[in-house]
Design an enzyme around this catalytic site. Structure first.
Site, PDB file in Angstrom:
ATOM      1  N   LYS A  34       0.817  -1.221   0.000  1.00 41.97           N
ATOM      2  CA  LYS A  34       0.000   0.000   0.000  1.00 41.97           C
ATOM      3  C   LYS A  34       0.850   1.270   0.000  1.00 41.97           C
ATOM      4  O   LYS A  34       0.472   2.269  -0.613  1.00 41.97           O
ATOM      5  CB  LYS A  34      -0.970   0.009   1.181  1.00 41.97           C
ATOM      6  CG  LYS A  34      -0.358   0.167   2.550  1.00 41.97           C
ATOM      7  CD  LYS A  34      -1.421   0.166   3.618  1.00 41.97           C
ATOM      8  CE  LYS A  34      -0.844   0.234   5.022  1.00 41.97           C
ATOM      9  NZ  LYS A  34      -0.153   1.500   5.304  1.00 41.97           N
ATOM     10  N   THR A  35       2.011   1.228   0.683  1.00 45.95           N
ATOM     11  CA  THR A  35       2.864   2.421   0.712  1.00 45.95           C
ATOM     12  C   THR A  35       3.385   2.724  -0.688  1.00 45.95           C
ATOM     13  O   THR A  35       3.433   3.881  -1.112  1.00 45.95           O
ATOM     14  CB  THR A  35       4.037   2.220   1.682  1.00 45.95           C
ATOM     15  OG1 THR A  35       3.526   1.900   2.980  1.00 45.95           O
ATOM     16  CG2 THR A  35       4.878   3.485   1.786  1.00 45.95           C
ATOM     17  N   ASP A 216      -3.709   7.546   5.309  1.00 46.03           N
ATOM     18  CA  ASP A 216      -3.319   6.151   5.473  1.00 46.03           C
ATOM     19  C   ASP A 216      -3.966   5.563   6.729  1.00 46.03           C
ATOM     20  O   ASP A 216      -4.346   6.307   7.643  1.00 46.03           O
ATOM     21  CB  ASP A 216      -1.783   6.072   5.582  1.00 46.03           C
ATOM     22  CG  ASP A 216      -1.261   4.659   5.376  1.00 46.03           C
ATOM     23  OD1 ASP A 216      -2.043   3.782   4.948  1.00 46.03           O
ATOM     24  OD2 ASP A 216      -0.063   4.437   5.640  1.00 46.03           O
ATOM     25  N   GLU A 217      -4.078   4.234   6.793  1.00 45.30           N
ATOM     26  CA  GLU A 217      -4.644   3.516   7.947  1.00 45.30           C
ATOM     27  C   GLU A 217      -5.987   4.109   8.364  1.00 45.30           C
ATOM     28  O   GLU A 217      -6.250   4.352   9.546  1.00 45.30           O
ATOM     29  CB  GLU A 217      -3.661   3.551   9.137  1.00 45.30           C
ATOM     30  CG  GLU A 217      -2.278   2.974   8.851  1.00 45.30           C
ATOM     31  CD  GLU A 217      -2.280   1.456   8.707  1.00 45.30           C
ATOM     32  OE1 GLU A 217      -3.365   0.842   8.754  1.00 45.30           O
ATOM     33  OE2 GLU A 217      -1.197   0.884   8.533  1.00 45.30           O
ATOM     34  N   GLN A 247      -7.695  -5.239   9.709  1.00 40.66           N
ATOM     35  CA  GLN A 247      -6.619  -4.825  10.604  1.00 40.66           C
ATOM     36  C   GLN A 247      -7.047  -3.684  11.529  1.00 40.66           C
ATOM     37  O   GLN A 247      -6.212  -2.950  12.052  1.00 40.66           O
ATOM     38  CB  GLN A 247      -5.386  -4.424   9.791  1.00 40.66           C
ATOM     39  CG  GLN A 247      -4.788  -5.578   8.994  1.00 40.66           C
ATOM     40  CD  GLN A 247      -3.459  -5.212   8.363  1.00 40.66           C
ATOM     41  OE1 GLN A 247      -2.437  -5.097   9.034  1.00 40.66           O
ATOM     42  NE2 GLN A 247      -3.471  -5.025   7.056  1.00 40.66           N
ATOM     43  N   ARG A 554       2.000 -11.077  10.215  1.00 41.94           N
ATOM     44  CA  ARG A 554       3.347 -10.514  10.406  1.00 41.94           C
ATOM     45  C   ARG A 554       4.404 -11.493   9.903  1.00 41.94           C
ATOM     46  O   ARG A 554       5.549 -11.118   9.677  1.00 41.94           O
ATOM     47  CB  ARG A 554       3.637 -10.233  11.889  1.00 41.94           C
ATOM     48  CG  ARG A 554       2.735  -9.246  12.620  1.00 41.94           C
ATOM     49  CD  ARG A 554       2.534  -7.967  11.882  1.00 41.94           C
ATOM     50  NE  ARG A 554       1.323  -8.033  11.074  1.00 41.94           N
ATOM     51  CZ  ARG A 554       1.047  -7.193  10.073  1.00 41.94           C
ATOM     52  NH1 ARG A 554       1.910  -6.257   9.749  1.00 41.94           N
ATOM     53  NH2 ARG A 554      -0.067  -7.308   9.381  1.00 41.94           N
TER      54      ARG A 554
END
Length: 591
Positions: A34-35, A216-217, A247, A554
């Protein structure tokens, strides 16, 4: 130039990057790049659509994330953006410039957690408040501010047993902040929203300045943050939000994943793009993650896939107890030592109290570790407090322990002194855990913590975990000796350990945004994961499942899951039951 921007992007990413006119939602699964998509979309706007870089605003949730975005933008683009930073830093900048309109001068100070606590302690002392701790009051005030509820509106909104007193304390707290020309972190957003609402012309200035907005987020935004975002973006409608329902794990901080749905309503022309290709994990890990998260019904689920290796099956280890579980983790890590560096391995757990057994096992086997976002078990404030009481019972000349207890408050010290001789005599006959319980009864030490407060509840869990150690060492001298030996082993380990070397130990919440070659998730039992306080609430139970999902995703190459048939937890032995998330019976454990 156009081809350069899209080079290396998959088809899903290209679609998200190429949509530049109008509002959009990018639902980005864990490890889906996504970044990269955010960076490339900005580059595409600047290079191919001639958008002025100074008109682009990028909002992140942490300074670390903002730093990473700036670093990557500098690598790809020499021009700097209009603003890249957190909600709080952006609002601080706005208030420095425009806060004078609502009574803030440019030199206002921002109170951190310690400053806020010191101020509230002074207020509580002056008003002789007995029912609530300063931290509990501050949490209630923070929750109100995150909902944009001012002191004037507090009693209109809340009517529980504590509302009237919290209202008075909230009012006085705000009065003193303004008197000191100070704000807290929640004020930064709340006052910016207030400023924009009172002065539409100032809001228009910022809307005209930042014509393209990225957040973001987004699933972690609270009501105030959403309101701010919506206000800034609803003039030009060129707003892109990135998030993942699966998330969303911070509802206890006020985060509301429903903001993604609200965004669709407020920006009705928005388009949604799904990023489902994962670049981090093996397919086996992704399939296991999907098997877990697919049970949630309250939000959309992304089905992640990868072109990485299929990977290995996920071992699920049933331990006899917490010691066997810690031994299993230690031996597996030693086996992996020839493959991975220690720092590429992580052990994740639901509560901080669980670190104690793992820490002691690592110390015993000489495995270096780094505790992320926390303090070593025996160095935690509440643990050291209780140990000080216990130390004085066998050594009244222990000046360090005495000074620590005196600092807890005169009443507690007097109560302890009055019962000292009686407690000391009983120390010869009572077992350590019983003696510890008597100290709590006589001093009222546990009254320092409010179970309704998230931080206080965690401290109470640590105290109960210390009691678990006491059960294993019924003789108080042997108990204190064991604690001292563990601390000594840690000191020796620290001397030998190289900087930054060691297995990472952290809670599942602290693991968000990180990745490791190998991940161990321990204590996957009903009552722990999901947590006992969440089992009877549908929404909290779904969040616990999302938390487990975050931990699973993770892992890059290896994932280990473990649970125990029985466990000394929170000061008592419990019969463990495999978590319902793993297909165990849905029965609550009362630890």
């Amino acid at each position: 130039m156009l081809d350069d921007v899209f080079k290396g992007l998959n088809e899903q990413q290209k679609k998200a990057v190429s949509y530049v006119k109008g509002p959009s939602i990018i639902l980005a699964g864990a490890g889906s790049g996504k970044t990269r998509v955010l960076i490339y979309k900005v580059i595409h706007l600047i290079n191919n659509h001639k958008v002025d870089s100074s008109s682009i605003l990028m909002i992140t949730f942490t300074n670390k994330a903002a730093g990473e975005l700036k670093k990557r933008m500098r690598f790809h683009q020499k021009k700097s953006l209009g603003y890249v930073g957190t909600f709080h830093s952006f609002c601080a900048q706005v208030l420095r410039s425009e806060g004078i309109h609502i009574g803030l001068n440019k030199g206002f100070v921002i109170y951190d957690d310690d400053d806020q606590l010191a101020l509230m302690k002074a207020i509580v002392k002056e008003k002789e408040v007995k029912r609530f701790s300063p931290s509990f009051i501050l949490n209630r005030i923070s929750a109100a501010k995150n909902q944009l509820i001012s002191p004037k509106r507090y009693l209109q909104t809340f009517s529980d047993y504590s509302a009237s007193q919290i209202y008075e304390l909230y009012t006085e707290y705000v009065r003193r902040l303004r008197l000191h020309q100070a704000v807290d972190f929640d004020d930064l957003i709340m006052l910016t929203v207030e400023l924009f609402a009172k002065y539409p012309s100032i809001l228009k200035q910022y809307q005209d300045k930042y014509t393209y907005i990225f957040v973001d987020e987004f699933q972690d935004t609270n009501y105030a943050q959403y309101h701010l975002t919506q206000s800034l973006g609803n003039r030009n409608n060129n707003i892109t939000v990135v998030g993942d329902f699966s998330q969303s794990i911070y509802s206890w901080r006020g985060a509301d994943m429903r903001n993604l749905e609200k965004f669709k309503e407020d920006f009705s022309q928005c388009k949604t793009f799904l990023l489902e290709r994962n670049y981090r994990s093996s397919q086996k890990i992704l399939d296991f993650a999907y098997e877990i998260i697919a049970k949630n019904e309250g939000h959309p689920i992304l089905k992640l896939y990868t072109e990485n290796k299929i990977g290995e099956e996920i071992p699920i280890y049933e331990a006899r107890d917490e010691s066997d579980e810690a031994f299993y983790v230690s031996t597996e890590i030693e086996r992996l030592r020839g493959i991975y560096l220690y720092e590429s391995i992580a052990v994740l757990y639901r509560t901080n109290a669980q670190s104690r057994a793992i820490e002691e096992s690592f110390l015993h086997y000489g495995i270096p570790y780094v505790l992320i976002g926390g303090t070593r078990f025996y160095e935690r404030k509440e643990v050291k407090d209780v140990l000080s009481y216990m130390r004085l019972l066998i050594n009244p000349l222990d000046g360090v322990a005495r000074e620590r207890i005196i600092k807890l408050g005169k009443r507690k010290w007097i109560a302890f002194k009055e019962k000292y001789e009686e407690l000391q005599k009983k120390s010869e006959n009572l077992q350590t855990a019983e003696l510890m319980e008597r100290v709590f009864q006589e001093t009222g030490y546990l009254e320092l913590y409010n179970p309704s407060d998230e931080e206080d509840y965690s401290r109470l869990e640590n105290i109960k975990e210390l009691k678990s150690v006491a059960i294993h060492f019924p003789n108080i001298i042997e108990f204190l000796q064991q604690v001292a030996l563990v601390e000594s082993e840690y000191s020796e380990g620290e001397k030998k350990k190289k900087a930054n070397e060691g297995v990472r130990l952290m809670t599942l919440h602290q693991a968000k945004g990180l990745e490791f070659k190998a991940v161990f998730i321990v204590g996957v039992e009903d009552g722990i994961l999901p947590h006992a306080r969440s089992i009877d609430d549908y929404f909290q139970l779904e969040e616990e499942r999302r938390l487990f999902y975050v931990g699973i995703t993770r892992a890059q190459e290896k994932l280990y899951i473990s649970y125990a048939r029985r466990r000394y937890m929170y000061g008592r032995r419990g019969e463990g039951m495999k978590s319902r998330f793993l297909g165990g019976e849905e029965a609550r454990i009362d630890w």
